[in-house]
Design a protein around this motif. Structure first.
Motif, short mmCIF file in Angstrom:
data_model
loop_
_atom_site.label_atom_id
_atom_site.label_comp_id
_atom_site.label_asym_id
_atom_site.label_seq_id
_atom_site.Cartn_x
_atom_site.Cartn_y
_atom_site.Cartn_z
N UNK A 15 0.84 -1.20 0.00
CA UNK A 15 0.00 0.00 0.00
C UNK A 15 0.88 1.25 0.00
N UNK A 16 1.96 1.22 0.78
CA UNK A 16 2.81 2.41 0.88
C UNK A 16 3.61 2.63 -0.39
N UNK A 17 4.06 1.54 -0.97
CA UNK A 17 4.79 1.63 -2.25
C UNK A 17 3.90 2.26 -3.32
N UNK A 18 2.63 1.84 -3.37
CA UNK A 18 1.72 2.38 -4.39
C UNK A 18 1.41 3.85 -4.13
N UNK A 19 1.50 4.27 -2.87
CA UNK A 19 1.25 5.67 -2.53
C UNK A 19 2.41 6.57 -2.93
N UNK A 194 -4.19 4.75 -0.21
CA UNK A 194 -4.99 4.49 -1.42
C UNK A 194 -5.31 5.80 -2.15
N UNK A 195 -5.66 6.85 -1.40
CA UNK A 195 -5.99 8.14 -2.02
C UNK A 195 -4.76 8.76 -2.69
N UNK A 196 -3.58 8.58 -2.08
CA UNK A 196 -2.35 9.09 -2.71
C UNK A 196 -2.11 8.40 -4.05
N UNK A 197 -2.24 7.08 -4.09
CA UNK A 197 -2.06 6.35 -5.34
C UNK A 197 -3.07 6.83 -6.38
#
Ligand code: HMH
Length: 208
Positions: A15-19, A194-197
């Motif tokens: 999740x953090x990587x995708x953000x 999720x919103x950052x991604x």
């Protein structure tokens, strides 16, 4: 044992990587991002930062005395940042009086919703929002013009130190938070990720 910011990062690497890692950011670094993509990000992020400023003001209103000084400096930096966004938009002849796209709207609604949650949850969300941009703009390494100024704004070492203070403040609040509030803090962290991604993807998808 209470959760900590470090625990949240370690527990949710994908999740953090995708953000924080996205073709939008690597496109800035390689110079392949298209102007309409970058300009869409610039306008939508201005709309985001206006609402983020209001969120930070509400977090400050809920904060213990020990945190007032650093949160006030954060608000002071946002005063400068909003004027800077206006100057960058003027240079590019961008209209800032533009509707929020759906993802920006969702992010703004999420930030507004934090007014009702315990301070530990608010402090965790604040840290996650700032750390996402700190990491996102810093990890690719130095960026070419005209993007270096943008990468420096969130990637600079002073901002990195501010984000560390935000993590400490969240950790202190989490240490005495109820199990339910800790659960809410974890959910808020994942929602920010999720919103950052989605926000990067929104800008990357720009066609006009
Ligand atoms: C989408 N997340 C987004 N925009 C920002 N400017 C920040 C975080 C950092 O304030």
């Amino acid at each position: 044992m209470a959760i900590t910011c470090e625990h949240l990062i370690d527990a949710h690497p994908t999740a953090w990587q995708q953000a924080t890692v996205h073709p939008f950011l690597s496109g800035c670094q390689t110079g392949t991002i298209r102007p309409e993509q970058f300009n869409t990000w610039l306008v939508q992020d201005y709309l985001f930062v206006k609402e983020f400023t209001r969120m930070l003001a509400r977090v400050l209103a809920a904060a213990p005395d020990t945190n007032l000084d650093s949160l006030l400096s954060g608000l002071g930096a946002l005063k400068d940042e909003l004027l800077w966004f206006q100057a960058k938009a003027a240079e590019r002849q961008l209209e800032l009086n533009t509707p929020r796209q759906a993802t920006c709207q969702q992010y703004c609604e999420f930030m507004a919703s934090l007014v009702t949650v315990p301070y530990a949850v608010q402090a965790t969300a604040l840290w996650a929002i700032e750390y996402a941009y700190n990491q996102g703009w810093q990890l690719p390494g130095p960026m070419p013009q005209p993007y270096s100024e943008f990468a420096d704004r969130w990637g600079n070492l002073g901002f990195t130190e501010y984000v560390k203070i935000l993590a400490q403040q969240a950790d202190v609040a989490l240490a005495t938070a109820t199990p339910e509030a800790q659960q809410q803090a974890q959910a808020a962290f994942l929602r920010v990720a999720a919103l950052e991604a989605d926000f990067w993807q929104m800008a990357f998808n720009a066609v006009v």
